[in-house]
Scaffold this motif. Structure first.
Motif, PDB file in Angstrom:
ATOM      1  N   ASP A   1       0.832  -1.211   0.000  1.00 26.67           N
ATOM      2  CA  ASP A   1       0.000   0.000   0.000  1.00 26.67           C
ATOM      3  C   ASP A   1       0.868   1.264   0.000  1.00 26.67           C
ATOM      4  N   ILE A   2       1.930   1.231   0.774  1.00 23.68           N
ATOM      5  CA  ILE A   2       2.814   2.405   0.855  1.00 23.68           C
ATOM      6  C   ILE A   2       3.458   2.693  -0.499  1.00 23.68           C
ATOM      7  N   LEU A   3       3.801   1.631  -1.222  1.00 23.19           N
ATOM      8  CA  LEU A   3       4.451   1.805  -2.535  1.00 23.19           C
ATOM      9  C   LEU A   3       3.583   2.585  -3.518  1.00 23.19           C
ATOM     10  N   GLN A   4       2.282   2.562  -3.313  1.00 29.49           N
ATOM     11  CA  GLN A   4       1.381   3.313  -4.195  1.00 29.49           C
ATOM     12  C   GLN A   4       1.517   4.826  -3.973  1.00 29.49           C
ATOM     13  N   ASN A   5       1.975   5.192  -2.772  1.00 32.00           N
ATOM     14  CA  ASN A   5       1.928   6.608  -2.386  1.00 32.00           C
ATOM     15  C   ASN A   5       3.275   7.321  -2.337  1.00 32.00           C
ATOM     16  N   ARG A   6       4.344   6.551  -2.081  1.00 32.92           N
ATOM     17  CA  ARG A   6       5.632   7.229  -2.013  1.00 32.92           C
ATOM     18  C   ARG A   6       6.780   6.299  -2.385  1.00 32.92           C
ATOM     19  N   ILE A   7       7.903   6.898  -2.702  1.00 33.11           N
ATOM     20  CA  ILE A   7       9.102   6.130  -3.015  1.00 33.11           C
ATOM     21  C   ILE A   7       9.726   5.679  -1.697  1.00 33.11           C
ATOM     22  N   LEU A   8      10.007   4.399  -1.593  1.00 34.74           N
ATOM     23  CA  LEU A   8      10.622   3.867  -0.375  1.00 34.74           C
ATOM     24  C   LEU A   8      12.141   3.858  -0.515  1.00 34.74           C
ATOM     25  N   VAL A   9      12.803   4.061   0.608  1.00 32.18           N
ATOM     26  CA  VAL A   9      14.270   4.132   0.615  1.00 32.18           C
ATOM     27  C   VAL A   9      14.847   2.882   1.272  1.00 32.18           C
ATOM     28  N   LEU A  10      15.735   2.247   0.529  1.00 27.03           N
ATOM     29  CA  LEU A  10      16.461   1.074   1.032  1.00 27.03           C
ATOM     30  C   LEU A  10      17.770   1.567   1.651  1.00 27.03           C
ATOM     31  N   ASP A  11      18.351   0.776   2.543  1.00 25.25           N
ATOM     32  CA  ASP A  11      19.594   1.226   3.180  1.00 25.25           C
ATOM     33  C   ASP A  11      20.788   1.155   2.227  1.00 25.25           C
ATOM     34  N   GLY A  12      21.977   1.441   2.753  1.00 23.46           N
ATOM     35  CA  GLY A  12      23.204   1.416   1.960  1.00 23.46           C
ATOM     36  C   GLY A  12      24.046   0.199   2.288  1.00 23.46           C
ATOM     37  N   ALA A  13      25.337   0.306   2.012  1.00 24.92           N
ATOM     38  CA  ALA A  13      26.232  -0.854   2.112  1.00 24.92           C
ATOM     39  C   ALA A  13      26.557  -1.224   3.559  1.00 24.92           C
ATOM     40  N   MET A  14      26.355  -2.481   3.886  1.00 24.74           N
ATOM     41  CA  MET A  14      26.766  -3.000   5.196  1.00 24.74           C
ATOM     42  C   MET A  14      28.287  -3.129   5.246  1.00 24.74           C
ATOM     43  N   GLY A  15      28.872  -3.718   4.201  1.00 22.88           N
ATOM     44  CA  GLY A  15      30.322  -3.947   4.167  1.00 22.88           C
ATOM     45  C   GLY A  15      31.130  -2.670   4.299  1.00 22.88           C
ATOM     46  N   THR A  16      30.686  -1.624   3.602  1.00 24.18           N
ATOM     47  CA  THR A  16      31.381  -0.329   3.655  1.00 24.18           C
ATOM     48  C   THR A  16      31.410   0.198   5.078  1.00 24.18           C
ATOM     49  N   MET A  17      30.291   0.050   5.780  1.00 26.87           N
ATOM     50  CA  MET A  17      30.224   0.539   7.158  1.00 26.87           C
ATOM     51  C   MET A  17      31.066  -0.314   8.103  1.00 26.87           C
ATOM     52  N   LEU A  18      31.063  -1.625   7.883  1.00 29.77           N
ATOM     53  CA  LEU A  18      31.835  -2.508   8.767  1.00 29.77           C
ATOM     54  C   LEU A  18      33.339  -2.288   8.612  1.00 29.77           C
ATOM     55  N   GLN A  19      33.758  -1.866   7.410  1.00 30.03           N
ATOM     56  CA  GLN A  19      35.190  -1.580   7.206  1.00 30.03           C
ATOM     57  C   GLN A  19      35.671  -0.476   8.142  1.00 30.03           C
ATOM     58  N   ARG A  20      34.772   0.423   8.514  1.00 32.83           N
ATOM     59  CA  ARG A  20      35.149   1.542   9.393  1.00 32.83           C
ATOM     60  C   ARG A  20      35.560   1.054  10.785  1.00 32.83           C
ATOM     61  N   TYR A  21      35.056  -0.114  11.161  1.00 35.67           N
ATOM     62  CA  TYR A  21      35.387  -0.654  12.485  1.00 35.67           C
ATOM     63  C   TYR A  21      36.799  -1.248  12.537  1.00 35.67           C
ATOM     64  N   LYS A  22      37.349  -1.536  11.348  1.00 33.53           N
ATOM     65  CA  LYS A  22      38.699  -2.138  11.271  1.00 33.53           C
ATOM     66  C   LYS A  22      38.813  -3.384  12.161  1.00 33.53           C
ATOM     67  N   PHE A  23      37.809  -4.230  12.075  1.00 31.23           N
ATOM     68  CA  PHE A  23      37.812  -5.461  12.871  1.00 31.23           C
ATOM     69  C   PHE A  23      38.978  -6.368  12.467  1.00 31.23           C
ATOM     70  N   THR A  24      39.635  -6.929  13.460  1.00 34.00           N
ATOM     71  CA  THR A  24      40.752  -7.847  13.215  1.00 34.00           C
ATOM     72  C   THR A  24      40.236  -9.295  13.249  1.00 34.00           C
ATOM     73  N   GLU A  25      41.133 -10.224  12.979  1.00 32.68           N
ATOM     74  CA  GLU A  25      40.790 -11.649  13.066  1.00 32.68           C
ATOM     75  C   GLU A  25      40.221 -11.988  14.451  1.00 32.68           C
ATOM     76  N   VAL A  26      40.821 -11.407  15.478  1.00 27.03           N
ATOM     77  CA  VAL A  26      40.371 -11.656  16.864  1.00 27.03           C
ATOM     78  C   VAL A  26      38.929 -11.166  17.054  1.00 27.03           C
ATOM     79  N   ASP A  27      38.620 -10.000  16.475  1.00 27.00           N
ATOM     80  CA  ASP A  27      37.265  -9.445  16.591  1.00 27.00           C
ATOM     81  C   ASP A  27      36.240 -10.332  15.883  1.00 27.00           C
ATOM     82  N   PHE A  28      36.615 -10.826  14.704  1.00 29.12           N
ATOM     83  CA  PHE A  28      35.710 -11.699  13.958  1.00 29.12           C
ATOM     84  C   PHE A  28      35.443 -12.988  14.734  1.00 29.12           C
TER      85      PHE A  28
END
Length: 333
Positions: A6-33
């Motif tokens: 129903d919402i799609l009939q009335n407005r454009i919906l926004v999907l999120d962005g990249a998960m991987g790009t954001m996770l790179q910011r954390y600089k997780f190491t092997e230990v973190d994984f």
């Protein structure tokens, strides 16, 4: 919660962005994984982003949160590689159900938190179903063109396990994405239909292919129109494209499916094309300026970002699309 159809009939919906790009910011190491639970796991785990839903769940929740704050209506679960086929690289096939279930649960909790704050803007969780790292319609061996590394039935079984876990964890819809081989996608869609029938439920399904190069074809050789025809027998919510190309390069392919499809259309392009270092330089403003062409031409119902996109990109897109009407649907999605 208001139905997404129903919402799609009335407005454009926004999907999120990249998960991987954001996770790179954390600089997780092997230990973190690895975390405490997998500290003695026999194979290297760094790079297995799906595993972070178990070992760094707070980081995953925070990424979802910043995308929702940026204006996303739909967030994708951290399950792009969540099949036994893809997890075989890490020897983690047995963890697939748990990975998908927990990822969906994390996303659902954050989405509900935002919906509660503003019920007029409900937030949805899309269970992300990636293409796997094998292809059903092409041989990986140039000397043996008839060889296949995976069968349709193996894919169907793997996808079915993923789908069941995503739904159990709370996913509102399912997103079969980054499709480079339509036969893989058909196995995923077949598995979804099986689960729907067994559980006697309806689930909105988004399907998103990938045009891999300037020829305008998927990796398995289909044009945009051929791809659309291949999956049109399934009752889906939306069809579109993501990844591989930037917004500008995706426009002609969106024009094709927008003109030929009764489904809603979606696009989540990369932040331009990668530079020599594999990084994405396109700014939020540049990307939004290109996506403006989509909305001015009435090509899309759902739009977001893929590789290289950040909450800043999604905010720029969300601010843009609220000024425009969605693509007119010939029949309700």
């Amino acid at each position: 919660m208001e139905k997404i159809e129903d919402i799609l009939q009335n407005r454009i919906l926004v999907l999120d962005g990249a998960m991987g790009t954001m996770l790179q910011r954390y600089k997780f190491t092997e230990v973190d994984f690895r975390g405490e639970r997998f500290k003695d796991w026999p194979s290297d785990l760094q790079g297995n982003n799906d595993l972070l839903s178990l070992t760094q769940p707070q980081a995953i929740a925070d990424v979802h949160r910043v995308y929702l704050e940026a204006g996303a209506d739909i967030i994708e679960t951290n399950t792009f590689s969540g099949t036994t086929i893809a997890m075989a690289d890490y020897g983690m096939e047995e963890l697939v159900y748990e990975l998908n279930y927990e990822s969906a649960k994390i996303a659902k909790q954050v989405a509900e938190e935002f919906t509660k704050k503003d019920p007029s803007k409900p937030r949805y969780v899309a269970g992300s179903i990636g293409p796997t790292n094998k292809t059903a319609s092409m041989s990986p061996d140039v000397n043996d063109p008839g060889y296949r590394a995976v069968s349709f039935d193996e894919l169907r079984k793997a996808y079915k396990e993923q789908v069941e876990a995503l739904l159990d964890g709370g996913a509102d819809l399912l997103l079969v994405e980054t499709i480079f081989d339509t036969l893989n996608a058909k196995a995923a869609l077949f598995a979804i239909e099986e689960v729907k029938e067994e559980r006697n439920i309806e689930v909105p399904i988004m399907v998103s292919g990938t045009i891999t190069d300037a020829s305008g074809r998927t990796l398995s050789g289909q044009t945009a129109e051929a791809f659309l025809i291949s999956i049109s027998h399934i009752p889906i919510l939306s069809v579109g494209f993501n990844c591989a190309l930037g917004a500008k390069q995706l426009t002609p392919h969106l024009e094709v499916i927008s003109a030929k499809s009764d489904f809603a259309t979606s696009a989540h392009p990369n932040a331009g094309l990668p530079n020599a270092f594999g990084e994405y330089d396109e700014t939020p403003e540049q990307m939004a300026a290109q996506i403006k062409e989509y909305v001015e031409k009435g090509l899309v119902n759902i739009v977001g970002g893929c590789c290289g996109t950040t909450p800043e990109h999604i905010k720029a897109i969300a601010d843009l699309v609220k000024e425009y009407q969605p693509r007119k649907l010939l029949t309700p999605a």
